[in-house]
Motif scaffolding. Structure first.
Motif, PDB file in Angstrom:
ATOM      1  N   GLU A 182      -1.009   1.851 -12.150  1.00 36.48           N
ATOM      2  CA  GLU A 182      -0.199   1.564 -10.967  1.00 36.48           C
ATOM      3  C   GLU A 182      -0.856   2.137  -9.718  1.00 36.48           C
ATOM      4  O   GLU A 182      -0.926   1.466  -8.673  1.00 36.48           O
ATOM      5  CB  GLU A 182       1.199   2.150 -11.144  1.00 36.48           C
ATOM      6  N   LYS A 183      -1.340   3.366  -9.802  1.00 37.96           N
ATOM      7  CA  LYS A 183      -2.031   3.997  -8.670  1.00 37.96           C
ATOM      8  C   LYS A 183      -3.251   3.178  -8.268  1.00 37.96           C
ATOM      9  O   LYS A 183      -3.452   2.884  -7.080  1.00 37.96           O
ATOM     10  CB  LYS A 183      -2.440   5.421  -9.056  1.00 37.96           C
ATOM     11  N   ASN A 184      -4.071   2.799  -9.248  1.00 35.58           N
ATOM     12  CA  ASN A 184      -5.290   2.056  -8.943  1.00 35.58           C
ATOM     13  C   ASN A 184      -4.968   0.698  -8.319  1.00 35.58           C
ATOM     14  O   ASN A 184      -5.690   0.229  -7.424  1.00 35.58           O
ATOM     15  CB  ASN A 184      -6.125   1.883 -10.207  1.00 35.58           C
ATOM     16  N   MET A 185      -3.912   0.070  -8.796  1.00 42.29           N
ATOM     17  CA  MET A 185      -3.508  -1.220  -8.234  1.00 42.29           C
ATOM     18  C   MET A 185      -3.080  -1.065  -6.781  1.00 42.29           C
ATOM     19  O   MET A 185      -3.452  -1.873  -5.916  1.00 42.29           O
ATOM     20  CB  MET A 185      -2.360  -1.819  -9.045  1.00 42.29           C
ATOM     21  N   MET A 186      -2.307  -0.006  -6.479  1.00 40.14           N
ATOM     22  CA  MET A 186      -1.864   0.230  -5.110  1.00 40.14           C
ATOM     23  C   MET A 186      -3.054   0.486  -4.189  1.00 40.14           C
ATOM     24  O   MET A 186      -3.110  -0.020  -3.070  1.00 40.14           O
ATOM     25  CB  MET A 186      -0.880   1.409  -5.077  1.00 40.14           C
ATOM     26  N   GLN A 194      -1.738  -1.288   5.067  1.00 34.58           N
ATOM     27  CA  GLN A 194      -0.311  -1.440   5.380  1.00 34.58           C
ATOM     28  C   GLN A 194       0.477  -0.222   4.902  1.00 34.58           C
ATOM     29  O   GLN A 194      -0.038   0.632   4.188  1.00 34.58           O
ATOM     30  CB  GLN A 194       0.254  -2.705   4.726  1.00 34.58           C
ATOM     31  N   LYS A 195       1.759  -0.180   5.317  1.00 38.73           N
ATOM     32  CA  LYS A 195       2.676   0.850   4.839  1.00 38.73           C
ATOM     33  C   LYS A 195       3.563   0.262   3.738  1.00 38.73           C
ATOM     34  O   LYS A 195       3.991  -0.884   3.819  1.00 38.73           O
ATOM     35  CB  LYS A 195       3.549   1.364   5.986  1.00 38.73           C
ATOM     36  N   LEU A 196       3.825   1.072   2.718  1.00 43.91           N
ATOM     37  CA  LEU A 196       4.700   0.649   1.631  1.00 43.91           C
ATOM     38  C   LEU A 196       5.784   1.695   1.408  1.00 43.91           C
ATOM     39  O   LEU A 196       5.563   2.894   1.628  1.00 43.91           O
ATOM     40  CB  LEU A 196       3.909   0.481   0.326  1.00 43.91           C
ATOM     41  N   ASN A 197       6.952   1.236   0.972  1.00 45.58           N
ATOM     42  CA  ASN A 197       8.013   2.158   0.577  1.00 45.58           C
ATOM     43  C   ASN A 197       7.936   2.328  -0.939  1.00 45.58           C
ATOM     44  O   ASN A 197       8.121   1.384  -1.702  1.00 45.58           O
ATOM     45  CB  ASN A 197       9.378   1.607   0.981  1.00 45.58           C
ATOM     46  N   TYR A 198       7.639   3.539  -1.376  1.00 41.96           N
ATOM     47  CA  TYR A 198       7.435   3.839  -2.796  1.00 41.96           C
ATOM     48  C   TYR A 198       8.708   4.491  -3.347  1.00 41.96           C
ATOM     49  O   TYR A 198       9.105   5.565  -2.914  1.00 41.96           O
ATOM     50  CB  TYR A 198       6.239   4.767  -2.941  1.00 41.96           C
ATOM     51  N   PHE A 199       9.341   3.830  -4.316  1.00 34.59           N
ATOM     52  CA  PHE A 199      10.569   4.341  -4.935  1.00 34.59           C
ATOM     53  C   PHE A 199      10.219   5.034  -6.242  1.00 34.59           C
ATOM     54  O   PHE A 199       9.495   4.479  -7.075  1.00 34.59           O
ATOM     55  CB  PHE A 199      11.534   3.186  -5.203  1.00 34.59           C
ATOM     56  N   ILE A 200      10.732   6.254  -6.437  1.00 29.41           N
ATOM     57  CA  ILE A 200      10.532   6.983  -7.694  1.00 29.41           C
ATOM     58  C   ILE A 200      11.872   7.537  -8.158  1.00 29.41           C
ATOM     59  O   ILE A 200      12.594   8.172  -7.386  1.00 29.41           O
ATOM     60  CB  ILE A 200       9.525   8.143  -7.543  1.00 29.41           C
ATOM     61  N   LEU A 201      12.200   7.282  -9.413  1.00 29.55           N
ATOM     62  CA  LEU A 201      13.406   7.836 -10.021  1.00 29.55           C
ATOM     63  C   LEU A 201      13.003   9.020 -10.895  1.00 29.55           C
ATOM     64  O   LEU A 201      12.184   8.879 -11.805  1.00 29.55           O
ATOM     65  CB  LEU A 201      14.120   6.778 -10.866  1.00 29.55           C
ATOM     66  N   TRP A 202      13.592  10.180 -10.604  1.00 31.05           N
ATOM     67  CA  TRP A 202      13.226  11.431 -11.284  1.00 31.05           C
ATOM     68  C   TRP A 202      14.317  11.856 -12.255  1.00 31.05           C
ATOM     69  O   TRP A 202      15.504  11.828 -11.917  1.00 31.05           O
ATOM     70  CB  TRP A 202      13.011  12.542 -10.256  1.00 31.05           C
ATOM     71  N   GLU A 238       8.723   2.109  -8.396  1.00 30.31           N
ATOM     72  CA  GLU A 238       8.535   0.769  -7.845  1.00 30.31           C
ATOM     73  C   GLU A 238       7.665   0.907  -6.602  1.00 30.31           C
ATOM     74  O   GLU A 238       8.083   1.486  -5.596  1.00 30.31           O
ATOM     75  CB  GLU A 238       9.875   0.127  -7.493  1.00 30.31           C
ATOM     76  N   PRO A 239       6.429   0.369  -6.637  1.00 27.62           N
ATOM     77  CA  PRO A 239       5.463   0.621  -5.565  1.00 27.62           C
ATOM     78  C   PRO A 239       5.822   0.030  -4.209  1.00 27.62           C
ATOM     79  O   PRO A 239       5.436   0.570  -3.190  1.00 27.62           O
ATOM     80  CB  PRO A 239       4.177  -0.017  -6.105  1.00 27.62           C
ATOM     81  N   ASP A 240       6.519  -1.090  -4.159  1.00 29.66           N
ATOM     82  CA  ASP A 240       6.831  -1.718  -2.869  1.00 29.66           C
ATOM     83  C   ASP A 240       8.314  -2.059  -2.836  1.00 29.66           C
ATOM     84  O   ASP A 240       8.709  -3.223  -2.824  1.00 29.66           O
ATOM     85  CB  ASP A 240       5.972  -2.973  -2.660  1.00 29.66           C
ATOM     86  N   ALA A 241       9.138  -1.035  -2.826  1.00 33.66           N
ATOM     87  CA  ALA A 241      10.587  -1.194  -2.945  1.00 33.66           C
ATOM     88  C   ALA A 241      11.234  -1.412  -1.581  1.00 33.66           C
ATOM     89  O   ALA A 241      10.696  -1.003  -0.550  1.00 33.66           O
ATOM     90  CB  ALA A 241      11.192   0.047  -3.597  1.00 33.66           C
ATOM     91  N   PRO A 242      12.407  -2.046  -1.555  1.00 35.64           N
ATOM     92  CA  PRO A 242      13.150  -2.146  -0.295  1.00 35.64           C
ATOM     93  C   PRO A 242      13.522  -0.754   0.208  1.00 35.64           C
ATOM     94  O   PRO A 242      13.735   0.165  -0.581  1.00 35.64           O
ATOM     95  CB  PRO A 242      14.407  -2.931  -0.684  1.00 35.64           C
ATOM     96  N   VAL A 243      13.573  -0.603   1.504  1.00 33.33           N
ATOM     97  CA  VAL A 243      13.924   0.689   2.095  1.00 33.33           C
ATOM     98  C   VAL A 243      15.410   0.972   1.875  1.00 33.33           C
ATOM     99  O   VAL A 243      16.260   0.114   2.100  1.00 33.33           O
ATOM    100  CB  VAL A 243      13.603   0.706   3.602  1.00 33.33           C
ATOM    101  N   THR A 244      15.710   2.160   1.408  1.00 34.14           N
ATOM    102  CA  THR A 244      17.093   2.580   1.239  1.00 34.14           C
ATOM    103  C   THR A 244      17.642   3.091   2.566  1.00 34.14           C
ATOM    104  O   THR A 244      17.056   3.987   3.173  1.00 34.14           O
ATOM    105  CB  THR A 244      17.208   3.687   0.174  1.00 34.14           C
ATOM    106  N   ASN A 245      18.724   2.514   3.022  1.00 31.81           N
ATOM    107  CA  ASN A 245      19.423   3.037   4.192  1.00 31.81           C
ATOM    108  C   ASN A 245      20.473   4.027   3.709  1.00 31.81           C
ATOM    109  O   ASN A 245      21.406   3.650   2.998  1.00 31.81           O
ATOM    110  CB  ASN A 245      20.111   1.897   4.959  1.00 31.81           C
TER     111      ASN A 245
END
Length: 572
Positions: free
Chosen positions: A455-459, A494-502, A515-522
Motif C-alpha cells: 500500500e505504501k509503495n502504491m501511494m 497531490q494531497k490525499l486524506n489517509y484514513f486509519i482505524l486503530w 484507506e489511502p484516499d478516503a473522504p474527509v471527515t467533518n
C-alpha cells in the motif's frame, strides 16, 4: 480486518414477529420518523409481507440546500447492495450457458499471471479470490474499463485463492467485466435488458448513466458535507459491478419479488445465491452478494451497502415470516455512525409492537434571523468551531483535536487515549519517508506488513515523494476499542486524506484497517432548537443529548466540563 458491514448485521436483526396491521405500524412509526426528519435525516422506508405493503414512507430532504423533499420517485445510490444485482446477473448467464461458476480467470484472460489464473467466478462472488480488499481506483477516476482490469490483474494478491474472506470491490469489478465480455453489452445495458425493463423498474439506473440527468436524485450527505448525487455523465469505474446501482424502494421490491418467485432466474439459482457459502464470523456468512445468517432462531438474508459519500441501503428478508424491510437514505454521520444504525433498530421495536424506546427530543422551527446571528466562528485555545446552517439544523464543525474532544464530549480518559495514540501514528507515517520498517513493526503484525508495504509503495508510486503530513483529528468508532484517524498526506503530485482505524484494546495500538484516499471527515454535530434559548445535539445511537448551544450567550457549552467557545467573528 474490522468489517463495518458485518458489525452492523447484529444491530439490524429483528425478533420473532407478531401479527400487526398497517394502521398500527403507521401509528407507531410515523411519530418517530417525524422527529428524525426534524433532525435533518432523510430516506425511504418500505415494509412488506408476502408482497403486500405494510408500511411505506418517504421523509426528509433529497436536497437540503434547495429543500427538495424525498418522494416515491427519488433515486438513491444503493452502494454495495448492487453486488446482489451483479450476482443475479451471473446466475442468469450461468442458466443461459454463457459461463460456469467454476470457470477460471484464465479462460477469459489467457495472459493473466499464474497466481490469479485459477481464480474462479465462485471465488469472485464470495470474496475468496485473494484479491485485495476495498477499491483499486477512486470515485469517478478517469480510467477505461480495460485499464482498470489490467490494474486489478497486475495488483498483488493479499492471500491465496480460497483461503480467506477479503471483502473486495475489485473482485466485483471483474464480475462486471465478465458480464460485458460474454454478452457483448455493457453492464447497465445487460441489467436493463434482463431485469429493469421486463420488471418495469422505471427508476433504476447505474451511477453516472446519462438518463439520471433527467431524474430526481438524492444528494449524498456525510454529516454536513454535500457530496453530490449520482447524476453525473461519466462512468464510475470504482463502483462498476460492486456499488453502481441507483434505485428506489418500490423498484427494489419489484426486483426482489420477481427473483424470489423464479420469474427472472430459477428457484435453483435463488438457492445458490442465498446459500451460506463462506462463514465469516460467529453469526455471519456470505452467499453471492448477500449475508445469510440465523439470529434468535430466525433465518435472515441481508443485502446492504454504504458509501463514504453518505448513501446507505438495507434490504432485509425474513425468510420464515415472509417479511421484507427496505431502507434507502442519503444521510450518514462522519464518525462511523451510518443513518441506518439508528433507524433500523427502532423499526424492530415498532414492528414488534414494543414502543419502549427513547424518542428524539421535540424541535422548534429555526427563525431566519437566528440563523444569521449564530453563523460564525468560535474559538477555544488554538482551536475553532464553525457554525453554519442547513434547513432547520445548525451545524457546529470542529477544527483541532481539542475542539473535537469537546464537541464530541470525550472524557479526560478518552482524550488521553487519543493523545497516547499520536506517537504511534507518527512512527508509522515516518516509515513513508525512509526505507526501514521500525514504525510498521510497532503497529502491524508480521502478517500485515507485506500488504501495508505494498500500500505504501502504491501511494508513493502514484503520488510521488511524501513531503509532509498533518494529523487532522481522531475520533472513537462506535466500538470504543477502535479509534479512527485522518491524516492529510502532502505528496509531490497531490494531497490525499489517509484514513486509519486503530485497535487500542491491546497493550499498544495496532492498525486494523486503512484507506489511502478516503473522504474527509467533518467533525460536526447537528443542533436543533429545542427551547426558546437552547439548541441541543442529539446522539441517535446512544439516544442522549450530548452538547448544548446557548443562543443568548452566543457560546457553545459542553455540559460535562462547562468549557465554552466564545464567538469571535461574524460572517455574512
Amino acid at each position: 480486518m474490522k468489517n463495518y458491514y458485518l458489525t452492523l448485521q447484529i444491530l439490524f436483526c429483528l425478533f420473532p414477529l407478531n401479527t400487526f396491521a398497517n394502521d398500527s405500524l403507521n401509528h407507531r412509526i410515523n411519530p418517530y420518523l417525524d422527529k428524525v426528519e426534524d433532525w435533518g435525516n432523510a430516506g425511504q422506508i418500505l415494509i412488506t409481507r408476502n408482497g403486500n405493503n405494510l408500511y411505506n414512507r418517504n421523509y426528509g430532504y433529497a436536497n437540503r440546500e434547495k429543500e427538495i423533499p424525498v418522494t416515491d420517485n427519488t433515486i438513491f445510490e444503493i452502494a454495495s447492495a448492487s453486488k446482489f444485482f451483479t450476482a443475479c446477473a451471473i446466475m442468469k448467464l450461468s442458466e443461459d450457458n454463457k459461463l460456469n461458476l467454476k470457470d477460471s480467470l484464465s479462460q477469459y484472460y489467457p495472459s493473466v499471471s499464474v497466481d490469479k489464473a485459477g481464480i474462479t467466478i465462485h471465488q469472485l462472488l464470495t470474496h475468496t479470490s485473494g484479491i485485495r480488499g476495498g477499491d483499486i481506483v477512486d470515485d469517478f477516476q478517469a480510467i477505461s474499463r480495460s485499464d482498470l482490469i489490467d490494474k486489478i490483474l497486475n495488483t498483488a494478491l493479499l492471500a491465496k485463492p480460497k483461503t480467506r474472506f477479503i471483502y473486495s470491490n475489485a473482485g466485483y469489478n471483474l464480475l462486471a467485466a465478465l458480464i460485458e465480455k460474454v454478452t457483448g453489452l455493457n453492464y447497465y445495458d445487460y441489467l436493463s435488458k434482463t431485469f429493469f425493463e421486463p420488471l418495469k423498474m422505471k427508476h433504476t439506473f447505474t451511477n453516472g448513466h446519462k438518463k439520471l440527468l433527467n431524474e430526481q436524485v438524492a444528494i449524498g450527505y456525510r454529516g454536513i458535507q454535500n457530496n453530490g448525487g449520482p447524476d453525473r455523465p461519466d462512468f464510475n469505474a470504482r463502483t462498476w459491478g460492486g456499488g453502481s446501482i441507483c434505485s428506489t424502494t418500490n423498484d427494489l421490491k419489484l426486483f426482489l419479488e420477481a427473483i424470489q418467485k423464479g420469474e427472472i432466474i430459477s428457484n435453483e439459482s435463488w438457492v445458490k445465491l442465498t446459500t451460506r457459502h463462506i462463514k465469516i464470523a460467529k453469526d455471519n456468512n456470505y452467499g453471492y452478494g448477500c449475508f445469510p445468517y440465523t439470529l434468535n432462531n430466525r433465518n435472515i438474508i441481508d443485502i446492504i451497502g454504504s458509501t463514504e459519500r453518505g448513501f446507505n441501503s438495507t434490504i432485509r428478508i425474513y425468510t420464515d415470516t415472509h417479511i421484507t424491510y427496505y431502507f434507502l437514505s442519503n444521510a450518514s454521520q462522519p464518525m462511523g455512525t451510518f443513518d441506518r444504525v439508528f433507524v433500523d433498530p427502532r423499526m424492530r421495536h415498532f414492528i414488534y409492537e414494543n414502543d419502549q424506546i427513547k424518542m428524539p427530543p421535540n424541535t422548534r422551527k429555526l427563525p431566519l434571523k437566528l440563523k444569521k446571528e449564530l453563523k460564525g466562528a468560535y474559538t477555544f485555545q488554538d482551536d475553532t468551531l464553525d457554525c453554519l446552517s442547513q434547513g432547520n439544523v445548525i451545524n457546529i464543525k470542529a477544527k483541532g483535536q481539542t475542539a473535537i474532544n469537546l464537541l464530541l464530549n470525550y472524557s479526560a480518559t478518552r482524550a488521553t487515549k487519543i493523545q497516547n495514540l499520536e506517537p504511534y501514528i507518527k512512527a508509522y507515517l515516518n516509515d513513508f519517508t525512509n526505507t526501514d520498517t521500525v514504525g510498521f513493526k510497532m503497529v502491524l503484525s508480521k502478517e500485515q506488513i507485506p500488504s501495508y508495504m505494498a500500500e505504501k509503495n502504491m501511494m508513493l508510486e502514484n503520488n510521488g515523494k511524501l513531503l509532509n503530513y498533518s494529523l487532522k483529528g481522531c475520533h472513537f468508532d462506535t466500538d470504543t476499542n477502535f479509534v479512527a484517524s485522518q491524516i492529510e498526506m502532502n505528496f509531490e503530485k497531490q494531497k490525499l486524506n489517509y484514513f486509519i482505524l486503530w485497535n487500542i484494546s491491546g497493550e499498544k495500538p495496532s492498525i486494523d484497517f486503512s484507506e489511502p484516499d478516503a473522504p474527509v471527515t467533518n467533525y460536526a454535530l447537528k443542533f436543533v432548537l429545542t427551547d426558546d434559548n437552547l439548541f441541543s445535539s442529539y446522539d441517535f445511537v446512544k439516544a442522549q443529548i450530548n452538547s448544548i448551544l446557548n443562543i443568548n450567550e452566543k457560546q457553545l457549552r459542553n455540559p460535562k466540563n462547562d468549557l465554552v467557545f466564545k464567538k469571535v467573528k461574524s460572517r455574512t
